[in-house]
Write a protein that holds these residues in place. Sequence first.
Motif, PDB file in Angstrom:
ATOM      1  N   LEU A 282     -28.100   8.495  29.877  1.00  0.00           N
ATOM      2  CA  LEU A 282     -26.810   9.034  30.311  1.00  0.00           C
ATOM      3  C   LEU A 282     -25.907   7.922  30.840  1.00  0.00           C
ATOM      4  N   ALA A 283     -26.480   7.027  31.639  1.00  0.00           N
ATOM      5  CA  ALA A 283     -25.698   5.911  32.180  1.00  0.00           C
ATOM      6  C   ALA A 283     -25.175   5.024  31.054  1.00  0.00           C
ATOM      7  N   THR A 284     -26.011   4.807  30.036  1.00  0.00           N
ATOM      8  CA  THR A 284     -25.577   4.006  28.885  1.00  0.00           C
ATOM      9  C   THR A 284     -24.440   4.701  28.145  1.00  0.00           C
ATOM     10  N   ALA A 285     -24.555   6.015  27.994  1.00  0.00           N
ATOM     11  CA  ALA A 285     -23.499   6.779  27.323  1.00  0.00           C
ATOM     12  C   ALA A 285     -22.174   6.650  28.076  1.00  0.00           C
ATOM     13  N   PHE A 286     -22.217   6.766  29.405  1.00  0.00           N
ATOM     14  CA  PHE A 286     -20.985   6.639  30.191  1.00  0.00           C
ATOM     15  C   PHE A 286     -20.424   5.221  30.115  1.00  0.00           C
ATOM     16  N   ALA A 287     -21.302   4.224  30.127  1.00  0.00           N
ATOM     17  CA  ALA A 287     -20.844   2.837  30.027  1.00  0.00           C
ATOM     18  C   ALA A 287     -20.173   2.585  28.682  1.00  0.00           C
ATOM     19  N   VAL A 288     -20.764   3.115  27.609  1.00  0.00           N
ATOM     20  CA  VAL A 288     -20.173   2.960  26.276  1.00  0.00           C
ATOM     21  C   VAL A 288     -18.835   3.698  26.211  1.00  0.00           C
ATOM     22  N   GLY A 289     -18.790   4.912  26.776  1.00  0.00           N
ATOM     23  CA  GLY A 289     -17.535   5.665  26.804  1.00  0.00           C
ATOM     24  C   GLY A 289     -16.422   4.881  27.484  1.00  0.00           C
ATOM     25  N   LYS A 290     -16.761   4.221  28.581  1.00  0.00           N
ATOM     26  CA  LYS A 290     -15.760   3.410  29.296  1.00  0.00           C
ATOM     27  C   LYS A 290     -15.309   2.232  28.451  1.00  0.00           C
TER      28      LYS A 290
ATOM     29  N   LYS B 216     -11.479   8.646  35.921  1.00  0.00           N
ATOM     30  CA  LYS B 216     -12.049   7.307  36.069  1.00  0.00           C
ATOM     31  C   LYS B 216     -13.331   7.305  36.906  1.00  0.00           C
ATOM     32  N   ARG B 217     -13.622   8.440  37.533  1.00  0.00           N
ATOM     33  CA  ARG B 217     -14.846   8.560  38.328  1.00  0.00           C
ATOM     34  C   ARG B 217     -15.538   9.863  37.944  1.00  0.00           C
ATOM     35  N   PRO B 218     -16.171   9.910  36.773  1.00  0.00           N
ATOM     36  CA  PRO B 218     -16.733  11.164  36.261  1.00  0.00           C
ATOM     37  C   PRO B 218     -17.737  11.795  37.228  1.00  0.00           C
ATOM     38  N   ALA B 219     -17.556  13.077  37.489  1.00  0.00           N
ATOM     39  CA  ALA B 219     -18.463  13.807  38.380  1.00  0.00           C
ATOM     40  C   ALA B 219     -19.849  13.893  37.749  1.00  0.00           C
ATOM     41  N   GLY B 220     -20.876  13.536  38.518  1.00  0.00           N
ATOM     42  CA  GLY B 220     -22.248  13.677  38.054  1.00  0.00           C
ATOM     43  C   GLY B 220     -22.790  12.524  37.245  1.00  0.00           C
ATOM     44  N   ALA B 221     -21.977  11.505  36.974  1.00  0.00           N
ATOM     45  CA  ALA B 221     -22.456  10.364  36.189  1.00  0.00           C
ATOM     46  C   ALA B 221     -23.496   9.588  37.000  1.00  0.00           C
ATOM     47  N   PRO B 222     -24.599   9.154  36.382  1.00  0.00           N
ATOM     48  CA  PRO B 222     -25.626   8.412  37.114  1.00  0.00           C
ATOM     49  C   PRO B 222     -25.178   6.996  37.457  1.00  0.00           C
ATOM     50  N   ASP B 223     -25.982   6.304  38.231  1.00  0.00           N
ATOM     51  CA  ASP B 223     -25.705   4.929  38.637  1.00  0.00           C
ATOM     52  C   ASP B 223     -25.477   4.060  37.397  1.00  0.00           C
ATOM     53  N   LYS B 224     -24.311   3.404  37.353  1.00  0.00           N
ATOM     54  CA  LYS B 224     -23.976   2.594  36.176  1.00  0.00           C
ATOM     55  C   LYS B 224     -24.921   1.407  36.004  1.00  0.00           C
ATOM     56  N   GLY B 225     -25.643   1.049  37.082  1.00  0.00           N
ATOM     57  CA  GLY B 225     -26.604  -0.040  36.993  1.00  0.00           C
ATOM     58  C   GLY B 225     -27.774   0.266  36.070  1.00  0.00           C
TER      59      GLY B 225
ATOM     60  N   ALA C  54      -2.501  17.739  37.680  1.00  0.00           N
ATOM     61  CA  ALA C  54      -2.957  17.220  36.390  1.00  0.00           C
ATOM     62  C   ALA C  54      -2.898  15.700  36.365  1.00  0.00           C
ATOM     63  N   PHE C  55      -1.837  15.138  36.928  1.00  0.00           N
ATOM     64  CA  PHE C  55      -1.685  13.682  36.991  1.00  0.00           C
ATOM     65  C   PHE C  55      -2.837  13.059  37.782  1.00  0.00           C
ATOM     66  N   ASP C  56      -3.188  13.686  38.883  1.00  0.00           N
ATOM     67  CA  ASP C  56      -4.291  13.178  39.700  1.00  0.00           C
ATOM     68  C   ASP C  56      -5.613  13.237  38.937  1.00  0.00           C
ATOM     69  N   LEU C  57      -5.811  14.310  38.168  1.00  0.00           N
ATOM     70  CA  LEU C  57      -7.035  14.416  37.367  1.00  0.00           C
ATOM     71  C   LEU C  57      -7.136  13.259  36.375  1.00  0.00           C
ATOM     72  N   VAL C  58      -6.043  13.005  35.667  1.00  0.00           N
ATOM     73  CA  VAL C  58      -6.048  11.995  34.606  1.00  0.00           C
ATOM     74  C   VAL C  58      -6.139  10.584  35.181  1.00  0.00           C
ATOM     75  N   GLN C  59      -5.469  10.359  36.328  1.00  0.00           N
ATOM     76  CA  GLN C  59      -5.432   9.021  36.898  1.00  0.00           C
ATOM     77  C   GLN C  59      -6.641   8.699  37.772  1.00  0.00           C
ATOM     78  N   ARG C  60      -7.232   9.725  38.387  1.00  0.00           N
ATOM     79  CA  ARG C  60      -8.320   9.448  39.331  1.00  0.00           C
ATOM     80  C   ARG C  60      -9.657  10.051  38.901  1.00  0.00           C
ATOM     81  N   ARG C  61      -9.712  11.357  38.733  1.00  0.00           N
ATOM     82  CA  ARG C  61     -10.995  11.982  38.413  1.00  0.00           C
ATOM     83  C   ARG C  61     -11.560  11.465  37.093  1.00  0.00           C
TER      84      ARG C  61
END
Length: 683
Positions: free
Chosen positions: A480-488, A304-313, A295-302
């Motif tokens: 989708l990329a904008t949504a992830f950027a805003v979420g961050k 921060k790198r969401p699976a399936g998120a498109p290119d942040k650019g 669980a710690f690894d999920l919260v600390q690592r996964r």
Amino acid sequence: MSEVVTKALLRQVNVPGLDRPAALITLDNGFDHTKPNTFGPGGLASLDEAITAALAADPALIAITGKPYIFCVGADIVGLPQLADRAQALEIGRLGHRVFARLKDSTVPTFAFVNGAAMGGGLELALHCHYRTLSGGAAALALPEVSLGLVPGWGGTQLLPNLIGIPAATQVIIQNPLMQNKMLKPKQAAELGIADVLLEPADFLERSLEWAAGVVRGQVTVIRPEVDKDMWAGVLYFARETLNQRLHGAVPAAYKALDLLETAKDADFAAGTAAEDEALADLVFSEELRSGLYAFDLVQRRAKRPAGAPDKGLARTITKVGIVGAGLMASQLALLFARRLQVPVVMTDLDQARVDKGVGYVHTQIEKAVTKGRMDKRTAAKLYGLVSGTVDKGAFGDADFVIEAVFEDLGVKKQVWAELEKIVSPEAVLATNTSSLSITEMAAELEHPERVVGFHFFNPVAVLPLLEIVRGERTDDATLATAFAVGKQLKKSSVLVKDAPAFVVNRLLTRFLGTVFAAVDAGTPLDVADSALDPLGLPMRPLALLQLVGPAVAYHVGGTLHAAYPDRFGVSENLKRIADSGRPIVVDDQVNEEVAKLLVVGDQPLTAEQVRQNALDALAQEIRLMLDEGVVAEAQDIDLCMILGAGWPFHLGGVTPYLDRTGTSERVTGRRFLPRGAASLPA
């Protein structure tokens, strides 16, 4: 994985007023603050060598500090699963104790200059020093081990209660880790007595050396209140009763920690730390720890790198946010967006009174933050200027990101978007905070359905870190990329979710609560059904969860899921009766007897064990179906959602490790969710 060695770098520092140099040891693993200092065997050996060299130089004092922003965050837990046997676990505990004790037993005064984050073994290292200074800029201070399934194993359970008293030590070692791993702020730590002096971060090292020199010269006297040992037994009795009521034995580490705190009252330090070694060795080979590390690894690592998120650019820049609605959820969102994005935020609603109420809520929250010292007046003034309200949706014309938080009705939401599409630019992202409705259907009649995305927050918005980002069938990558950027930017942990009824958390909780209410409908007493899940150690019982969500909301979401999956999601008329009554279902942690009288039930009651197994079976079946449907990428995302969105504890690993551990996964679905050893002991 090999250890990233934190080196202990020694240098001699001349300090005005001292006749000999001070020995300053700086902990540094060679990386920036994003990879904190930790201790494994190599790091402990380096510290041991540095202490030896420091003592050989006959210094006026020995001080330990960390690299910028980080003191030390404790043991290198990545290596724990690699321990082959109990003897190795014992040796790691004893090694840490031996090295740290050199600072406690030193005839040369020892100081910890806690310049940044100090957790676990890092804080325990500081506790071994004779004196401690603390930077007001230190990000987090904690002994979080119990949340993982461990105990503070390098002296924390013995030193802390004898420094700050048993009530405060119990809070730091047991209560805080079990409250979503709550951290201490520097001011809190200083008030508790963990630090002797709190200093400004700008010139922290210089002021720490100056203060330490004053202590050595006798010009600064450190006065610590005497610890009251008469209350020791009473505090621990109350803490144990509280654990029994809340966890029912589900977190062995919490009970081990209580035992060690009891030992700390009268045992000498060597005996107390030997008991820590034994407890640590026991827990390292427990299923709860393996789930906790997962669980710690999920919260600390996964996270921060969401699976399936498109290119942040591909993400678009957001310069203005629009919020449709001015109710409680919308007002919480307005404050969050303004604080994190630092851009204008405008709310609209049906009439000026509602708009004024929403803006007023935001202003009140800002005022409270200033009053409590959590926000300065300059920041508050800026936020006042950023948040506004109007009944004219034309104010959204230049907004880049518009989110709706209106009534949970598909027709209402479609009407909102149809109206707004004529106002906003074609590139503006349209986000919906729906908890269960289809993003695809919501966007179906729009000219630009590709810019509609689900943006599902969890209540309270400021507390729960999960954000379910839902991709409709026509949502494009830029949206989708904008949504992830805003979420961050909002400092949320985002998980990509397919457009399926109720997404992840609400779908699983509705299925879970559905089995409990099915048992009630069959004739199981409310209190039996409510307490049936106690052995899991969940953050709250089903009925308290129902009250938090709101029976009307739960009934509505249940109806949505019943329409989609009638064979698995029933509609409980008793739940409707509770919703219609408007009465609280739980009062002072007890079932409300007045509500119980409203229920119409059958004559086939279930036992608590049957209710529990039905709930676990339902969860296993639903998770397997969700994975088969591709609702999320992997089981890990299910667990991340349950931890961050529903507060399910680390010792369960979220949910799938527990279902695997109990054999439920294989019995219900024919196979495990995770490979053996991923979140459990290896075969």
